[in-house]
Write a protein that holds these residues in place. Structure first.
Motif, PDB file in Angstrom:
ATOM      1  N   ILE A 153      -2.156  10.901  -2.045  1.00 46.90           N
ATOM      2  CA  ILE A 153      -2.272   9.501  -2.472  1.00 46.90           C
ATOM      3  C   ILE A 153      -3.609   8.933  -2.002  1.00 46.90           C
ATOM      4  N   PRO A 154      -4.456   8.453  -2.907  1.00 46.97           N
ATOM      5  CA  PRO A 154      -5.720   7.815  -2.501  1.00 46.97           C
ATOM      6  C   PRO A 154      -5.426   6.526  -1.729  1.00 46.97           C
ATOM      7  N   SER A 155      -6.286   6.177  -0.808  1.00 44.10           N
ATOM      8  CA  SER A 155      -6.118   4.927  -0.062  1.00 44.10           C
ATOM      9  C   SER A 155      -6.127   3.759  -1.043  1.00 44.10           C
ATOM     10  N   PRO A 156      -5.050   2.961  -1.117  1.00 41.93           N
ATOM     11  CA  PRO A 156      -4.954   1.917  -2.141  1.00 41.93           C
ATOM     12  C   PRO A 156      -5.735   0.644  -1.831  1.00 41.93           C
ATOM     13  N   HIS A 157      -6.222   0.494  -0.615  1.00 41.55           N
ATOM     14  CA  HIS A 157      -6.954  -0.721  -0.236  1.00 41.55           C
ATOM     15  C   HIS A 157      -7.749  -0.453   1.043  1.00 41.55           C
ATOM     16  N   ASN A 158      -8.570  -1.422   1.429  1.00 43.42           N
ATOM     17  CA  ASN A 158      -9.446  -1.251   2.580  1.00 43.42           C
ATOM     18  C   ASN A 158      -8.678  -1.168   3.891  1.00 43.42           C
ATOM     19  N   ASP A 159      -7.523  -1.858   3.974  1.00 46.30           N
ATOM     20  CA  ASP A 159      -6.727  -1.772   5.202  1.00 46.30           C
ATOM     21  C   ASP A 159      -6.317  -0.333   5.487  1.00 46.30           C
ATOM     22  N   ALA A 160      -5.975   0.404   4.439  1.00 45.68           N
ATOM     23  CA  ALA A 160      -5.591   1.808   4.618  1.00 45.68           C
ATOM     24  C   ALA A 160      -6.771   2.634   5.119  1.00 45.68           C
ATOM     25  N   LYS A 161      -7.952   2.357   4.593  1.00 42.38           N
ATOM     26  CA  LYS A 161      -9.138   3.096   5.044  1.00 42.38           C
ATOM     27  C   LYS A 161      -9.479   2.748   6.494  1.00 42.38           C
ATOM     28  N   LEU A 162      -9.515   1.439   6.795  1.00 42.58           N
ATOM     29  CA  LEU A 162      -9.838   1.011   8.162  1.00 42.58           C
ATOM     30  C   LEU A 162      -8.793   1.496   9.158  1.00 42.58           C
ATOM     31  N   GLY A 163      -7.544   1.564   8.719  1.00 49.16           N
ATOM     32  CA  GLY A 163      -6.448   1.981   9.594  1.00 49.16           C
ATOM     33  C   GLY A 163      -6.258   3.476   9.679  1.00 49.16           C
ATOM     34  N   LEU A 164      -7.251   4.248   9.208  1.00 47.55           N
ATOM     35  CA  LEU A 164      -7.203   5.710   9.273  1.00 47.55           C
ATOM     36  C   LEU A 164      -5.990   6.279   8.533  1.00 47.55           C
ATOM     37  N   ARG A 165      -5.498   5.513   7.531  1.00 50.47           N
ATOM     38  CA  ARG A 165      -4.386   5.920   6.672  1.00 50.47           C
ATOM     39  C   ARG A 165      -3.074   6.081   7.450  1.00 50.47           C
ATOM     40  N   GLU A 166      -2.999   5.510   8.632  1.00 48.93           N
ATOM     41  CA  GLU A 166      -1.758   5.577   9.411  1.00 48.93           C
ATOM     42  C   GLU A 166      -0.878   4.379   9.085  1.00 48.93           C
ATOM     43  N   VAL A 167       0.362   4.665   8.730  1.00 47.80           N
ATOM     44  CA  VAL A 167       1.319   3.618   8.374  1.00 47.80           C
ATOM     45  C   VAL A 167       1.921   2.991   9.623  1.00 47.80           C
ATOM     46  N   ALA A 168       2.407   3.832  10.538  1.00 46.45           N
ATOM     47  CA  ALA A 168       3.131   3.320  11.703  1.00 46.45           C
ATOM     48  C   ALA A 168       3.313   4.418  12.745  1.00 46.45           C
ATOM     49  N   HIS A 169       3.574   4.012  13.971  1.00 40.09           N
ATOM     50  CA  HIS A 169       4.024   4.929  15.020  1.00 40.09           C
ATOM     51  C   HIS A 169       4.826   4.144  16.051  1.00 40.09           C
ATOM     52  N   ILE A 170       5.692   4.853  16.761  1.00 43.65           N
ATOM     53  CA  ILE A 170       6.504   4.268  17.833  1.00 43.65           C
ATOM     54  C   ILE A 170       5.890   4.653  19.174  1.00 43.65           C
ATOM     55  N   HIS A 171       5.956   3.737  20.129  1.00 43.60           N
ATOM     56  CA  HIS A 171       5.529   4.028  21.501  1.00 43.60           C
ATOM     57  C   HIS A 171       6.768   4.405  22.317  1.00 43.60           C
ATOM     58  N   PRO A 172       6.871   5.645  22.757  1.00 43.27           N
ATOM     59  CA  PRO A 172       8.093   6.087  23.438  1.00 43.27           C
ATOM     60  C   PRO A 172       8.434   5.293  24.695  1.00 43.27           C
ATOM     61  N   ILE A 173       7.436   4.760  25.393  1.00 44.71           N
ATOM     62  CA  ILE A 173       7.705   4.093  26.662  1.00 44.71           C
ATOM     63  C   ILE A 173       8.446   2.771  26.495  1.00 44.71           C
ATOM     64  N   ASP A 174       8.245   2.072  25.363  1.00 45.78           N
ATOM     65  CA  ASP A 174       8.866   0.754  25.189  1.00 45.78           C
ATOM     66  C   ASP A 174       9.568   0.583  23.839  1.00 45.78           C
ATOM     67  N   HIS A 175       9.309   1.494  22.923  1.00 44.13           N
ATOM     68  CA  HIS A 175       9.850   1.455  21.558  1.00 44.13           C
ATOM     69  C   HIS A 175       9.392   0.233  20.753  1.00 44.13           C
ATOM     70  N   SER A 176       8.256  -0.316  21.133  1.00 45.53           N
ATOM     71  CA  SER A 176       7.525  -1.160  20.191  1.00 45.53           C
ATOM     72  C   SER A 176       6.870  -0.216  19.198  1.00 45.53           C
ATOM     73  N   MET A 177       6.332  -0.762  18.113  1.00 43.00           N
ATOM     74  CA  MET A 177       5.636   0.109  17.170  1.00 43.00           C
ATOM     75  C   MET A 177       4.438  -0.612  16.576  1.00 43.00           C
ATOM     76  N   HIS A 178       3.437   0.139  16.225  1.00 42.31           N
ATOM     77  CA  HIS A 178       2.292  -0.390  15.499  1.00 42.31           C
ATOM     78  C   HIS A 178       2.473  -0.081  14.018  1.00 42.31           C
TER      79      HIS A 178
END
Length: 246
Positions: A153-178
């Motif tokens: 899938i091509p990056s659909p917008h600049n946010d995807a490019k700036l964000g290194l195409r990463e959608v999300a991840h969980i932080h195991p220590i607190d279970h917040s997520m980006h």
């Protein structure tokens, strides 16, 4: 008493640099130790792997961080939404660490059962959307799994490019997520208390963090788990340009 003061004055007069360095050390060393321990307490990250050098980088980056809950800037972005408006989150926002990298929640943490449920939700949506997303090492965290846009899938917008195409991840220590959301969805979740902007998001073109790069607070119960899941689904939709996320 006068004799002691006289000796101190003589010492300062004869050795001003030594006395000055001693005062700086007495004040600064305890602060440095305390701050370094707070950095380590935020858990494993790309910077913590390199110890004191990583702490110095985090200290430097924190100086460039900005406040995290204003949303006026999102009004200039696209009005497209992927998220149905959730209820307002109950209670005060959780506290986050002194350092902006790694960006972590430090209180109001979830019970183990809720944390495990959130992990399972991530796995469920990755498995259900194999043509949209996949799991790999997080391009941002470099120590935890991250959900990224499928390579086909091509990056659909600049946010995807700036964000290194990463959608999300969980932080195991607190279970917040980006996550990265659309500007309109970002405004909603920040205004309603579910998330905050990363302190370095949108700060500089040199940092791969669009201003829609958000920390979503860890869910505390079933109701909050449902909202956080809907935020994840909205992030997948926005970052892949899809309206049919399973």
């Amino acid at each position: 008493m006068n004799s002691s003061l006289s000796k101190i004055e003589t010492l300062i007069h004869r050795h001003p640099r030594t006395v000055g360095l001693g005062i700086v050390a007495a004040v600064g060393v305890p602060w440095i130790i305390d701050n370094y321990l707070k950095f380590l307490a935020l858990g494993k990250s790309g910077l913590s792997r390199i110890g004191p050098l990583g702490w110095l980088v985090a200290l430097t980056l924190t100086a460039f961080g900005r406040e995290t809950v204003s949303t006026a800037e999102y009004e200039r972005g696209t009005k497209e939404r992927w998220l149905e408006t959730p209820v307002e989150r109950r209670g005060a926002r959780p506290l986050t660490g002194w350092h902006c990298v790694p960006h972590r929640q430090v209180d109001r943490l979830p019970a183990d059962e809720i944390a495990k449920r959130l992990d399972a939700i991530f796995e469920k949506h990755v498995a259900a959307n194999p043509t949209l997303i996949q799991t790999t090492l997080s391009p941002h965290e470099k120590t935890v799994p991250g959900v990224i846009i499928h390579p086909d899938i091509p990056s659909p917008h600049n946010d995807a490019k700036l964000g290194l195409r990463e959608v999300a991840h969980i932080h195991p220590i607190d279970h917040s997520m980006h996550v990265i959301l659309s500007p309109a969805d970002s405004k909603i979740v920040v205004d309603l208390g579910w998330a905050e902007r990363h302190p370095l998001s949108g700060v500089s073109r040199l940092l791969p963090l669009p201003n829609t790069y958000l920390l979503v607070y860890a869910p505390r119960d079933e109701e909050e788990l449902d909202v956080v899941e809907s935020i994840l689904v909205a992030s997948i939709g926005y970052m892949t340009g899809s309206r049919s996320v399973a």
